[in-house]
Design an enzyme around this catalytic site. Structure first.
Site, mmCIF file in Angstrom:
data_model
loop_
_atom_site.group_PDB
_atom_site.id
_atom_site.type_symbol
_atom_site.label_atom_id
_atom_site.label_comp_id
_atom_site.label_asym_id
_atom_site.label_seq_id
_atom_site.Cartn_x
_atom_site.Cartn_y
_atom_site.Cartn_z
ATOM 1 N N HIS A 85 4.646 -7.611 -4.521
ATOM 2 C CA HIS A 85 3.304 -7.089 -4.275
ATOM 3 C C HIS A 85 3.423 -5.610 -3.947
ATOM 4 O O HIS A 85 4.520 -5.116 -3.697
ATOM 5 C CB HIS A 85 2.632 -7.832 -3.113
ATOM 6 C CG HIS A 85 3.344 -7.599 -1.816
ATOM 7 N ND1 HIS A 85 4.426 -8.366 -1.416
ATOM 8 C CD2 HIS A 85 3.175 -6.662 -0.845
ATOM 9 C CE1 HIS A 85 4.878 -7.910 -0.249
ATOM 10 N NE2 HIS A 85 4.131 -6.866 0.118
ATOM 11 N N HIS A 130 4.728 1.359 -3.625
ATOM 12 C CA HIS A 130 5.958 0.819 -4.199
ATOM 13 C C HIS A 130 5.929 -0.704 -4.173
ATOM 14 O O HIS A 130 5.118 -1.308 -3.470
ATOM 15 C CB HIS A 130 7.184 1.305 -3.405
ATOM 16 C CG HIS A 130 7.230 0.739 -2.028
ATOM 17 N ND1 HIS A 130 6.475 1.250 -0.982
ATOM 18 C CD2 HIS A 130 7.915 -0.326 -1.513
ATOM 19 C CE1 HIS A 130 6.707 0.523 0.111
ATOM 20 N NE2 HIS A 130 7.570 -0.429 -0.195
#
Length: 179
Positions: free
Chosen positions: A38, A121
């Site tokens: 995620h 990220h």
């Protein structure tokens, strides 16, 4: 009961499976399972159910536009003592705006401000004792890695539950559509 919560963008399943193929060749890496991939927008931390309901209400009232996202480039956190290996994310101004709105929602719900700068990220692995030269080689090997852009239509509120072993269990508690 206390909950450990964060808001994040889930990744499409086919993309998550593709990322799994990148997880090799780094000693000391504790690779994240596919179901844990995620992009965190805001980590909220531990809170009681009442505060979690307040947070959910604030997130539900948030309005933000849909956008496309791509993953590109690798890096690590912890300069000379690396502790996490990641893929960078490119979502432009709309990603930044969504992250800022989740921060405002957290503050309205009574949470302390986030002190860390947002660095979009996807974490591939947590690291322990990984030699820098191995990370540099990994980064060079993936220098041209880039995903196709994919649509972001919602974000989610997750609870993180500890589990024996390397990876926590993440449970999606709510989805919030983007317009």
């Amino acid at each position: 009961m206390t909950l450990r919560l964060f808001a994040a963008l889930p990744l499409p399943e086919d993309l998550a499976r593709r990322l799994k193929t990148l997880q090799k060749g780094v000693p000391g890496a504790r690779w994240r399972p596919v179901e844990n991939f995620h992009l965190t927008l805001r980590f909220f931390g531990e809170m009681d159910e009442r505060r979690a309901e307040d947070l959910d209400g604030e997130l539900a009232h948030l309005t933000a536009k849909r956008f496309d996202l791509a993953l590109k480039g690798t890096g690590w956190f912890g300069k000379t003592q690396p502790h996490a290996l990641w893929l960078g994310a490119q979502g432009g101004d709309r990603l930044t705006a969504l992250q800022e709105k989740t921060e405002r929602a957290a503050r309205k719900a009574g949470l302390d401000p986030e002190t860390r700068k947002f660095a979009p990220h996807v974490t591939l692995a947590y690291l322990q004792g990984t030699p820098l030269e191995k990370l540099i080689a990994y980064q060079k090997r993936l220098a041209d890695f880039e995903t196709d852009r994919f649509p972001v239509t919602h974000f989610s509120l997750y609870a993180s539950w500890p589990r024996r072993g390397d990876a926590n269990i993440y449970e999606c508690l709510a989805d919030y559509p983007l317009i």
